[in-house]
Design a protein around this motif. Structure first.
Motif, PDB file in Angstrom:
ATOM      1  N   GLN A  13      12.683  -4.749   2.246  1.00 41.73           N
ATOM      2  CA  GLN A  13      12.729  -5.608   1.154  1.00 41.73           C
ATOM      3  C   GLN A  13      11.930  -5.346  -0.235  1.00 41.73           C
ATOM      4  O   GLN A  13      12.100  -5.181  -1.183  1.00 41.73           O
ATOM      5  CB  GLN A  13      12.704  -6.950   1.440  1.00 41.73           C
ATOM      6  N   GLN A  14      10.689  -4.635   0.404  1.00 39.82           N
ATOM      7  CA  GLN A  14       9.394  -4.720  -0.677  1.00 39.82           C
ATOM      8  C   GLN A  14       9.496  -3.292  -1.077  1.00 39.82           C
ATOM      9  O   GLN A  14       9.045  -2.975  -2.210  1.00 39.82           O
ATOM     10  CB  GLN A  14       8.043  -4.875   0.345  1.00 39.82           C
ATOM     11  N   SER A  15       9.983  -2.365  -0.258  1.00 42.44           N
ATOM     12  CA  SER A  15       9.812  -0.967  -0.503  1.00 42.44           C
ATOM     13  C   SER A  15      10.934  -0.371  -1.279  1.00 42.44           C
ATOM     14  O   SER A  15      11.010   0.454  -2.426  1.00 42.44           O
ATOM     15  CB  SER A  15       9.445  -0.059   0.375  1.00 42.44           C
ATOM     16  N   GLY A  16      12.220  -0.576  -1.046  1.00 38.78           N
ATOM     17  CA  GLY A  16      13.361  -0.231  -1.703  1.00 38.78           C
ATOM     18  C   GLY A  16      13.669   1.167  -1.058  1.00 38.78           C
ATOM     19  O   GLY A  16      12.913   1.965  -0.463  1.00 38.78           O
ATOM     20  N   LYS A  17      15.200   1.818  -1.092  1.00 36.16           N
ATOM     21  CA  LYS A  17      15.709   2.730  -0.417  1.00 36.16           C
ATOM     22  C   LYS A  17      15.074   4.083  -0.921  1.00 36.16           C
ATOM     23  O   LYS A  17      14.783   4.947   0.076  1.00 36.16           O
ATOM     24  CB  LYS A  17      17.094   2.929  -0.913  1.00 36.16           C
ATOM     25  N   ARG A  18      14.655   4.334  -2.069  1.00 37.75           N
ATOM     26  CA  ARG A  18      13.960   5.472  -2.618  1.00 37.75           C
ATOM     27  C   ARG A  18      12.594   5.729  -1.993  1.00 37.75           C
ATOM     28  O   ARG A  18      12.378   6.908  -1.317  1.00 37.75           O
ATOM     29  CB  ARG A  18      13.805   5.639  -3.981  1.00 37.75           C
ATOM     30  N   ARG A  19      11.944   4.638  -1.874  1.00 34.14           N
ATOM     31  CA  ARG A  19      10.558   4.765  -1.210  1.00 34.14           C
ATOM     32  C   ARG A  19      10.657   5.208   0.080  1.00 34.14           C
ATOM     33  O   ARG A  19      10.088   6.053   0.651  1.00 34.14           O
ATOM     34  CB  ARG A  19       9.660   3.803  -1.574  1.00 34.14           C
ATOM     35  N   LEU A  20      11.767   4.591   0.898  1.00 35.22           N
ATOM     36  CA  LEU A  20      11.718   4.502   2.257  1.00 35.22           C
ATOM     37  C   LEU A  20      12.079   6.001   2.735  1.00 35.22           C
ATOM     38  O   LEU A  20      11.914   6.421   3.623  1.00 35.22           O
ATOM     39  CB  LEU A  20      12.509   3.502   2.860  1.00 35.22           C
ATOM     40  N   ALA A  21      13.062   6.412   1.796  1.00 38.99           N
ATOM     41  CA  ALA A  21      13.707   7.711   1.967  1.00 38.99           C
ATOM     42  C   ALA A  21      12.694   8.753   2.121  1.00 38.99           C
ATOM     43  O   ALA A  21      12.489   9.631   3.028  1.00 38.99           O
ATOM     44  CB  ALA A  21      14.738   7.979   1.008  1.00 38.99           C
TER      45      ALA A  21
ATOM     46  N   ALA B 228       0.659  -1.381   0.047  1.00 38.46           N
ATOM     47  CA  ALA B 228      -0.085   0.034  -0.139  1.00 38.46           C
ATOM     48  C   ALA B 228       0.814   1.225   0.065  1.00 38.46           C
ATOM     49  O   ALA B 228       0.668   2.319  -0.671  1.00 38.46           O
ATOM     50  CB  ALA B 228      -0.859  -0.081   1.172  1.00 38.46           C
ATOM     51  N   LEU B 229       1.821   1.311   0.749  1.00 41.38           N
ATOM     52  CA  LEU B 229       2.782   2.386   0.791  1.00 41.38           C
ATOM     53  C   LEU B 229       3.637   2.606  -0.531  1.00 41.38           C
ATOM     54  O   LEU B 229       3.448   3.783  -0.901  1.00 41.38           O
ATOM     55  CB  LEU B 229       3.989   2.311   1.909  1.00 41.38           C
ATOM     56  N   ASN B 230       3.950   1.505  -1.245  1.00 38.68           N
ATOM     57  CA  ASN B 230       4.642   1.565  -2.526  1.00 38.68           C
ATOM     58  C   ASN B 230       3.441   2.187  -3.551  1.00 38.68           C
ATOM     59  O   ASN B 230       3.950   3.009  -4.158  1.00 38.68           O
ATOM     60  CB  ASN B 230       4.744   0.271  -3.219  1.00 38.68           C
ATOM     61  N   LYS B 231       2.432   1.740  -3.442  1.00 38.43           N
ATOM     62  CA  LYS B 231       1.399   2.179  -4.379  1.00 38.43           C
ATOM     63  C   LYS B 231       1.174   3.766  -4.142  1.00 38.43           C
ATOM     64  O   LYS B 231       0.834   4.601  -5.436  1.00 38.43           O
ATOM     65  CB  LYS B 231      -0.257   1.711  -4.080  1.00 38.43           C
ATOM     66  N   LEU B 232       1.105   4.177  -2.736  1.00 39.28           N
ATOM     67  CA  LEU B 232       0.970   5.571  -2.786  1.00 39.28           C
ATOM     68  C   LEU B 232       1.982   6.435  -3.213  1.00 39.28           C
ATOM     69  O   LEU B 232       1.759   7.532  -3.823  1.00 39.28           O
ATOM     70  CB  LEU B 232       0.738   5.818  -1.099  1.00 39.28           C
TER      71      LEU B 232
ATOM     72  N   PHE C  82      12.854   0.633   9.844  1.00 38.62           N
ATOM     73  CA  PHE C  82      11.682   0.039   9.124  1.00 38.62           C
ATOM     74  C   PHE C  82      12.006  -1.531   9.376  1.00 38.62           C
ATOM     75  O   PHE C  82      13.042  -2.116   9.439  1.00 38.62           O
ATOM     76  CB  PHE C  82      11.939   0.324   7.790  1.00 38.62           C
ATOM     77  N   THR C  83      10.965  -2.403   9.436  1.00 39.47           N
ATOM     78  CA  THR C  83      11.080  -3.723   9.495  1.00 39.47           C
ATOM     79  C   THR C  83      11.526  -4.277   8.274  1.00 39.47           C
ATOM     80  O   THR C  83      11.828  -3.602   7.116  1.00 39.47           O
ATOM     81  CB  THR C  83       9.714  -4.215   9.583  1.00 39.47           C
ATOM     82  N   LYS C  84      12.418  -5.383   8.427  1.00 41.81           N
ATOM     83  CA  LYS C  84      12.993  -6.108   7.128  1.00 41.81           C
ATOM     84  C   LYS C  84      11.987  -6.278   6.052  1.00 41.81           C
ATOM     85  O   LYS C  84      12.351  -6.121   4.847  1.00 41.81           O
ATOM     86  CB  LYS C  84      13.502  -7.472   7.811  1.00 41.81           C
TER      87      LYS C  84
END
Length: 78
Positions: A61-69, A16-20, A55-57
């Motif tokens: 793994q699912q989101s990647g560095k750019r999204r998590l940034a 859901a976060l990735n989609k957003l 962030f949880t592992k």
């Protein structure tokens, strides 16, 4: 874009976060909607998004560095 408040698993939350974030990058939603969506997801799913101050592992793994940034900046996480 409609955002659910509660997610069953870390994987569902990451998806859901990735989609957003992707919708924001494609200019389908505005910055305000991105910020509001991420904050509401975090408020209701803190245990699935972060553990031991990072962030949880699964989310990493699912989101990647750019999204998590981006998510980290919105939530002011260092």
């Amino acid at each position: 874009m409609e955002v659910k408040l509660f997610y069953r698993t870390q994987r569902d939350l990451a998806f859901a976060l990735n989609k957003l974030v992707d919708a924001y990058w494609k200019e389908e939603i505005k910055e305000d909607e991105l910020i509001e969506g991420v904050k509401s997801m975090y408020e209701n799913n803190q245990d699935k998004l972060r553990k031991n101050n990072e962030f949880t592992k699964v989310v990493q793994q699912q989101s990647g560095k750019r999204r998590l940034a981006i998510i980290g900046k919105i939530l002011e996480i260092k």
